[in-house]
Enzyme design. Structure first.
Site, short mmCIF file in Angstrom:
data_model
loop_
_atom_site.label_atom_id
_atom_site.label_comp_id
_atom_site.label_asym_id
_atom_site.label_seq_id
_atom_site.Cartn_x
_atom_site.Cartn_y
_atom_site.Cartn_z
N CYS A 144 1.01 -0.97 -0.10
CA CYS A 144 -0.01 0.44 0.00
C CYS A 144 0.80 1.13 0.17
CB CYS A 144 -0.72 0.37 1.43
SG CYS A 144 -2.31 -1.15 1.67
N ILE A 179 9.64 -12.38 -18.37
CA ILE A 179 10.49 -11.82 -19.13
C ILE A 179 11.38 -11.96 -20.43
CG2 ILE A 179 12.24 -10.60 -17.84
CD1 ILE A 179 10.36 -7.64 -18.92
N ILE A 195 -5.69 -6.96 -0.41
CA ILE A 195 -4.78 -8.16 -0.30
C ILE A 195 -5.26 -9.42 0.85
CG2 ILE A 195 -3.00 -9.55 -0.23
CD1 ILE A 195 -1.73 -7.47 -2.05
N ILE A 196 -5.50 -8.75 2.16
CA ILE A 196 -5.90 -9.24 3.22
C ILE A 196 -7.08 -8.41 3.57
CG2 ILE A 196 -5.33 -10.32 5.66
CD1 ILE A 196 -2.81 -10.72 4.30
N ASP A 226 -4.02 -8.16 8.44
CA ASP A 226 -3.00 -8.64 9.19
C ASP A 226 -2.32 -7.51 10.07
OD1 ASP A 226 -3.22 -7.66 6.71
OD2 ASP A 226 -0.60 -8.03 6.78
N ARG A 276 -4.91 2.06 0.43
CA ARG A 276 -4.69 0.59 0.01
C ARG A 276 -4.62 -0.28 -0.91
NH1 ARG A 276 -10.06 -3.35 1.97
NH2 ARG A 276 -8.02 -4.77 3.00
N LEU A 277 -4.12 -1.50 -1.11
CA LEU A 277 -3.96 -1.88 -2.40
C LEU A 277 -5.07 -4.21 -1.38
CD1 LEU A 277 -3.27 -3.39 -5.10
CD2 LEU A 277 -0.81 -3.93 -4.17
#
Lengths: 644, 81
Positions: free
Chosen positions: A2, A291, A53-54, A100, A50-51
């Site tokens: 985040c 890649i 994920i939990i 978390d 915020r990303l």
């Protein structure tokens, strides 16, 4: 991951403006596009991007404890949060989320500043204790997650990225010329410096406490190696099993997520180990990403294919051309916020773009194995130089270097003389902690020959003094191999690989990286074993190979280690050179920025145009100068446009 | 232009990126001054072969022939003579 940002009015006499905090968060929206949260009260403002994920539904930040006396904004992951939650609940703590993040406030209540020792994870944390009017800024042990700060007008301004801080400063930043001097020797400024004057990072393994108007730094963790008479005992087999079990657990807890988790697969040993562990024990479908390069010498597709077939992985690949490097350099520097000496971060941004496009926002990677378990050529180089230093007149001993650098084998006599001139530097002082790094740093420092007289006149400190003062006293007691590991981990890994080439490139596309080799239990185990188990003769990552060979194809275990590199100079001088080369590298632009000698830069560019720049020195100098010019253009020349 | 001028000009332009003649004395050791390293010497040999039409053999790639402007001028003189 985040993004976090905040401002503390140190006198606590007024609140920071929420609009300023909102603006700071807007500048790091790419780190957390799933939601924003704010807390402004009692002289402090905290912001969070915020990303998720939990605990997708309940994990919005800032998060508080039971009586709302402790607040936190947090960037990262606490991988052992399930065990911590259970333990804290038994001790009477009440949780209102499943995230978390919430374990942090309860741990702080329970253990005070020692809470950080309980965390297994990657993090940057801003924690506000309303009762004690106390702010903690904490960064994980090795600097996976970034955190910067500055002090201005009795305010402490902090954020996950410098651009966020600049947006709150109200004026254009300036170059820290000493930091550029350090970067053009060690590849990154010496912590806590950044290339921005007056803006610092919270160092890896550090906690900054702001209380009663003063700022105190505490270092809660550092790499610590066993001394030669105190290595961990056990047979190779037992130690290999121990390493396997640690890596397995480090991988499994890094699969904890409420969204699907993928993995990078480069075709090298390290990512092959991680993907094999996920495949064999993860309990989740294996989704991998890689890649490829047009240039044969840089491409590892053959080995990637071996592993894809071996693991039956669902794989996606992106091909990176020279044109892609040129097209994406400027956006890359916007995210690195720092000059770089090679273009290698650019393809990493394209790769995270592929991950995001495929619907993933978390990947596990093999990052850190080379530092932790002894994989780099520089360790081999150091080992050969140590061997040579015992008998400096030997011609056989330095000839081992040709194993690492076959091009050195020009002729026997010439080879000996020129090898000695370069790799024989300080041969009489093998006890120097940076003995292995002398050839690399000497080559890199050639970039500084392009510095302008004006810039040179501002440099008062010897970079060697600066970096030496950052090492612990006990380094002198460690084995030469471990000294090299320490310096490599603290300079190149924390200062460049984990940020410019790691976090920043992942986050540029809102993707979180997780690194099982950098679990502190794995690091502490590796730091306790005899160096010969890391590199047996010149066989790198020996114990890791012993631990994992039964799960991997022999061609992967036995393959020659290929350093990750991307096309550099050819990306900018092909059939369709980018316009910005002319704009930023002409005499006028170079003189306006003032960092480099325009005449010398012009001669370097002409040399490249004639096709005569073939050495590492010219390559690093060109990329270093170009990206410094791009950095200047983005953050200084166009400050009004980019930050108003 | 003399051999010495050409060699001096080449080293100044390509290794010191300078047009200041005082930046390099004819007897300066390229190795001692850190001007040319083991990869850089390849470029110098390319230059000598292209510019003066000489072929530099393996056993001639030694500092006595290549490590200063004076040494290179003497070496080229010997090869061309």
């Amino acid at each position: 991951m985040c993004g976090i940002a905040g401002i503390l009015n140190i006198a606590l006499d007024r609140n920071p403006g929420e609009s300023v905090i909102r603006k700071m968060i807007a500048f790091i929206n790419h780190r957390g596009p799933d939601g924003h949260g704010f807390y402004v009260k009692d002289g402090i403002g905290l912001g969070h991007a915020r990303l998720s994920i939990i605990d997708i539904e309940g994990g919005q930040q800032p998060i508080h404890n039971e009586d709302k006396s402790i607040w936190v904004v947090f960037n990262g992951e606490i991988f052992n949060y399930i065990e911590l939650q259970e333990s804290l609940k038994k001790q009477g703590h009440k949780f209102y989320t499943h995230s978390d993040t919430e374990v942090i406030v309860h741990l702080y209540e329970q253990y005070g500043d020692e809470f950080v020792q309980h965390l297994n994870g990657q993090f940057s944390i801003a924690l506000w204790d309303t009762g004690k009017k106390r702010l903690l800024l904490v960064r994980d042990r090795i600097g996976i997650n970034p955190l910067f700060y500055t002090e201005k007008n009795k305010q402490l301004i902090f954020a996950s990225e410098v651009k966020s801080i600049i947006s709150a400063l109200g004026h254009s930043p300036r170059l820290n010329s000493s930091a550029l001097d350090q970067l053009m020797t060690f590849w990154s400024p010496v912590s806590p410096n950044t290339v921005f004057e007056g803006i610092y990072e919270v160092s890896p393994g550090q906690m900054i406490v702001v209380e009663n108007g003063s700022l105190t730094k505490k270092n809660y963790w550092d790499w610590k190696f066993a001394e030669p008479d105190n290595y961990r005992t056990g047979t190779e087999q037992v130690l290999a099993e121990e390493l396997h079990d640690l890596l397995l657990d480090a991988t499994q807890i890094r699969l904890r997520s409420d969204v699907p988790v993928g993995a990078y697969l480069s075709g090298g040993l390290d990512s092959s180990v991680i993907t094999s562990l996920i495949h064999n024990h993860g309990g989740v479908p294996l989704r991998t990403f890689s890649i490829g390069f047009d240039e044969e010498g840089l491409d590892e597709s053959v080995y990637q294919r071996t592993m894809i077939d071996h693991l039956n992985a669902d794989h996606s690949k992106i091909q990176c051309s020279n044109q892609d490097i040129a097209d994406n350099l400027i956006s890359t520097i916007w995210h690195t916020e720092s000059p770089i000496l090679r273009t290698a971060p650019v393809p990493m941004s394209l790769l995270s773009g592929l991950v995001r496009k495929e619907g993933y926002k978390v990947v596990l990677t093999g990052e850190g194995a080379d530092e932790v378990l002894g994989g780099y050529d520089i360790f081999k180089e150091g080992k050969i130089r140590q061997f040579w230093a015992r008998n400096p007149d030997s011609t056989f001993r330095p000839a081992l270097l040709k194993k690492l650098y076959p091009y050195l084998d020009i002729s026997k006599k010439q080879g000996a003389v020129y090898l000695k001139s370069f790799f024989g530097a300080e041969l009489e002082r093998p006890e120097l902690p940076y003995f292995a790094h002398i050839p690399r740093w000497t080559t890199t420092a050639k970039c500084k020959e392009f510095f302008s007289d004006d810039l040179k006149s501002t440099l008062n400190d010897d970079v060697m003094d600066t970096i030496s003062q950052s090492w612990p006293q006990q380094i002198s007691k460690w084995a030469p191999f471990n000294k090299s590991q320490y310096i490599e981990a603290k300079s190149l890994m924390s200062g460049y690989l984990l940020c410019s080439q790691g976090d920043r490139m992942l986050m540029s596309n809102s993707v979180e990286g997780r690194f099982p080799f950098l679990d502190h239990r794995v690091m502490e185990f590796a730091n306790s074993i005899h160096p010969k188990l890391k590199m047996k003769a010149l066989n790198e990552k020996y114990l890791l190979k012993q631990a994992m060979k039964q799960y991997l194809p022999p061609s992967i275990v036995q393959r020659y280690k290929q350093p990750y590199r991307a096309p550099d100079i050819p990306s900018f001088f092909g059939t369709n050179p980018p316009e910005y080369i002319k704009e930023l590298m002409n005499d006028s632009s170079i003189n306006n920025a003032g960092y480099f000698d325009a005449g010398k830069v012009s001669r370097l560019v002409k040399k490249i145009e004639r096709g005569r720049a073939i050495g590492y020195k010219d390559n690093m100098a060109f990329i270093g100068i170009l990206t410094t010019q791009v950095w200047h253009d983005l953050f200084i020349t166009n400050y009004q446009k980019n930050f108003s | 232009m003399s051999v010495k001028d050409k060699v001096r000009g080449y080293i100044l332009e390509n290794y010191l990126f300078s047009d200041d003649p005082s930046a390099l004395a004819d007897g300066d050791s390229f190795l001692d001054k850190g001007i040319i390293d083991s990869t850089g010497i390849l470029e110098v040999i390319y230059f000598l072969e292209d510019e003066f039409g000489v072929s530099v053999e393996d056993d001639e790639m030694v500092p006595e022939n290549l490590d200063s402007v004076d040494n290179i001028v003497a070496f080229i003189g010997k090869k061309q003579g």
